[in-house]
Design a protein around this motif. Structure first.
Motif, mmCIF file in Angstrom:
data_model
loop_
_atom_site.group_PDB
_atom_site.id
_atom_site.type_symbol
_atom_site.label_atom_id
_atom_site.label_comp_id
_atom_site.label_asym_id
_atom_site.label_seq_id
_atom_site.Cartn_x
_atom_site.Cartn_y
_atom_site.Cartn_z
ATOM 1 N N LYS A 307 103.718 45.819 36.183
ATOM 2 C CA LYS A 307 104.578 45.301 37.245
ATOM 3 C C LYS A 307 103.859 44.224 38.044
ATOM 4 N N PHE A 308 102.572 44.427 38.287
ATOM 5 C CA PHE A 308 101.789 43.440 39.017
ATOM 6 C C PHE A 308 101.720 42.123 38.239
ATOM 7 N N GLN A 309 101.561 42.213 36.926
ATOM 8 C CA GLN A 309 101.533 41.001 36.106
ATOM 9 C C GLN A 309 102.874 40.278 36.148
ATOM 10 N N GLN A 310 103.965 41.031 36.096
ATOM 11 C CA GLN A 310 105.297 40.405 36.164
ATOM 12 C C GLN A 310 105.504 39.684 37.485
ATOM 13 N N GLU A 311 105.041 40.283 38.570
ATOM 14 C CA GLU A 311 105.150 39.629 39.876
ATOM 15 C C GLU A 311 104.325 38.357 39.925
ATOM 16 N N GLU A 312 103.150 38.403 39.324
ATOM 17 C CA GLU A 312 102.285 37.224 39.289
ATOM 18 C C GLU A 312 102.924 36.113 38.479
ATOM 19 N N ASP A 313 103.597 36.483 37.380
ATOM 20 C CA ASP A 313 104.259 35.467 36.551
ATOM 21 C C ASP A 313 105.395 34.807 37.310
ATOM 22 N N LYS A 314 106.109 35.568 38.122
ATOM 23 C CA LYS A 314 107.206 34.982 38.910
ATOM 24 C C LYS A 314 106.670 33.986 39.928
#
Length: 315
Positions: A307-314
């Motif tokens: 989830k943290f990676q997905q937020e970073e990608d956004k």
């Protein structure tokens, strides 16, 4: 269809004899030859084996002769009727074989095992059995006792043909590119056999860069060095040497093929030197490794990290 010859005390098949006199092309398998000899050529005389009568009636020879005589009575050309039957048989066999190929391609693309501990438990056989419920041609094909085209040697040959077809398609794309660059490295597999990896870097018409990788043992590309504009290797002397290295030999053929020392390899060497020289950096890298191990070992931490990676990608 039985015809008794009182003079010889033998039984003949009247339908098969009539078809043979008309020179109708009949099946020629080993079982059909036995029926031909027993009921057409010499006659049947073994009265202790009357089950042979039912066996002959169900044989391909008797069936072909019956269809041929029916075609004659209906005024149909026998050769054309036989050709149509052969064409139908070929189409059914082709559909069954294509199903075998598509099933094998599915398993290979998904990375699933094809063989099992025993053939009956193999993924390919199980998948074909499942498909046979909806494809009658495949079901009759799998019920054959003489050939099925799913032996280990045949499957390996099919996989080799598919792999060559993929390689040919990718190489065609590289040949059509205006220029290309190569990245080459070598490693050993689990059997300690050395393999060479080739990565071709090309530019599409829309200026999008694409990299195509190959893992090869023995292959030929037949690429012209005139289109080579770049080459990238590690720092080994046999490839990076400025006199006898591979990059020097390539530049003799094409001076415009610029050599670049692999940046990932350079970064790896720098990190190794830093870790060996500075203890704090070595401790930090060990801490990062421990954190990665901890995250992978905990499902909750792994979900949180994703989830943290997905937020970073956004962002």
């Amino acid at each position: 269809w039985l015809s008794y010859d009182e003079a010889t005390d033998k039984v003949f098949c009247e339908i098969c004899c009539s078809a043979s006199k008309m020179h109708v092309p009949l099946p020629n398998t080993s079982r059909d030859k036995d029926s031909y000899v027993a009921f057409i050529q010499h006659g049947f005389v073994n009265w202790k084996a009357l089950e042979r009568l039912n066996s002959h009636e169900e044989s391909n020879l008797h069936s072909a002769a019956s269809h041929a005589l029916a075609a004659v009575e209906a005024g149909v050309n026998i050769v054309a009727a036989c050709s149509q039957g052969k064409q139908k048989q070929m189409q059914e066999a082709r559909r069954a074989l294509l199903t075998v190929l598509s099933s094998l391609q599915y398993l290979a693309c998904q990375g699933h095992a094809i063989c099992g501990h025993v053939d009956e438990e193999a993924n390919l056989n199980q998948l074909l059995t499942l498909c046979a419920d909806d494809i009658p041609e495949l079901k009759s094909w799998l019920n054959c006792t003489t050939y099925k085209w799913i032996s280990h040697d045949i499957i390996n040959e099919m996989l080799s043909i598919m792999a060559y077809n993929v390689l040919h398609t990718l190489m065609k794309e590289i040949h059509e590119a205006v220029f290309y660059a190569i990245i080459v490295d070598k490693t050993t597999d689990i059997s300690v056999r050395e393999q060479v990896s080739f990565c071709f870097r090309i530019v599409k018409e829309d200026l999008v860069v694409e990299e195509i990788s190959f893992w090869l043992l023995h292959n030929r590309f037949y690429l012209s060095t005139d289109k080579c504009r770049g080459q990238c290797y590690d720092g080994a002397a046999n490839v990076a040497g400025h006199r006898c290295g591979l990059q020097a030999l390539v530049q003799e053929e094409e001076p415009r093929a610029v050599f670049v020392h692999c940046l990932a390899h350079t970064l790896n060497l720098v990190v190794q030197d830093v870790a060996q020289s500075i203890g704090m950096c070595r401790t930090f890298l060990s801490l990062i490794g421990d954190l990665i191990t901890l995250v992978k070992a905990s499902p909750k931490c792994l979900v949180w990290f994703e989830k943290f990676q997905q937020e970073e990608d956004k962002v």
